[in-house]
Design a protein around this motif. Sequence first.
Motif, mmCIF file in Angstrom:
data_model
loop_
_atom_site.group_PDB
_atom_site.id
_atom_site.type_symbol
_atom_site.label_atom_id
_atom_site.label_comp_id
_atom_site.label_asym_id
_atom_site.label_seq_id
_atom_site.Cartn_x
_atom_site.Cartn_y
_atom_site.Cartn_z
ATOM 1 N N GLU A 81 0.842 -1.197 0.000
ATOM 2 C CA GLU A 81 0.000 0.000 0.000
ATOM 3 C C GLU A 81 0.877 1.247 0.000
ATOM 4 N N ASP A 82 0.465 2.226 -0.761
ATOM 5 C CA ASP A 82 1.205 3.488 -0.791
ATOM 6 C C ASP A 82 0.863 4.377 0.397
ATOM 7 N N GLY A 138 8.947 4.058 1.942
ATOM 8 C CA GLY A 138 8.308 5.096 1.146
ATOM 9 C C GLY A 138 6.819 5.235 1.363
ATOM 10 N N THR A 139 6.232 4.407 2.220
ATOM 11 C CA THR A 139 4.786 4.479 2.487
ATOM 12 C C THR A 139 4.464 5.676 3.381
ATOM 13 N N THR A 140 3.350 6.314 3.085
ATOM 14 C CA THR A 140 2.876 7.418 3.917
ATOM 15 C C THR A 140 1.818 6.896 4.891
ATOM 16 N N VAL A 141 2.018 7.148 6.156
ATOM 17 C CA VAL A 141 1.039 6.783 7.175
ATOM 18 C C VAL A 141 0.279 8.040 7.575
ATOM 19 N N VAL A 142 -1.049 7.948 7.514
ATOM 20 C CA VAL A 142 -1.904 9.074 7.875
ATOM 21 C C VAL A 142 -2.642 8.725 9.169
ATOM 22 N N THR A 193 5.858 10.241 5.957
ATOM 23 C CA THR A 193 6.331 9.287 4.958
ATOM 24 C C THR A 193 7.628 8.648 5.452
ATOM 25 N N PHE A 194 7.633 7.301 5.510
ATOM 26 C CA PHE A 194 8.769 6.564 6.058
ATOM 27 C C PHE A 194 9.785 6.243 4.963
#
Length: 226
Positions: free
Chosen positions: A73-74, A99-103, A142-143
């Motif tokens: 998942e992005d 590179g995934t963004t956690v919201v 974003t990691f």
Amino acid sequence: MSAGTEQSSGGAAIEDGTEPTVGRRAFITGTVAAATAAGATAAGGTAAAQGEAYQGWFDDVDNYEGTVDYRGEDEVTVAVGAGDAGVLFDPPAILVDPGTTVVWEWTGVGGTHNVVHEPGEEGEAAFESDMYESEGETFEFTFDVEEGIFPYFCSPHRAVGMKGAVAVGNVDDELIEPSGGGSGGDGGGGQPLTTVDRILAGSGLLIGVALILAVVRPDTLNPDRD
């Protein structure tokens, strides 16, 4: 901020009988005992994995059951203010790709919350949000690292177990498939089995045992039967 980039929403910030019959009973007793032992073993295995991956970080977190696997998942959403009292992150532990963004999205329950990275004894926090209370507020990060574990907490509710963690790349823990086909970013996917779910499952087992008893010894339920 070398581990990634962060962004907050634009809102205003605020500061868990006979010989054959005896044999049947022994079989049933053994079945129940085996089920109980299996449950204990599973619980122990989860605790052991948790100790390896998070070093006890989730010991006081009511809704932690393992790490929800969101690789592929992005973007992934974590609810801020989950549970009846609104003092949980949901899901508390997630695994994502580099590179995934956690919201993190606020539910509006449980008072004011924030999201603060716990870097340990050395190092600086990679991310920290403002304090928000209103439903719909968001904070994202974003990691941009290849691998690592980022534990975090809510400052006002850390003492009552409002803690979470983001694992990037890989993690030595029990992995849980997200519910709803693994869709990230909806805030409700990936919820693991709760304590209530396990109690209900145990109740179902007891009902099954009672039905077996009724078949092998019907006189136990109807003593007047000829």
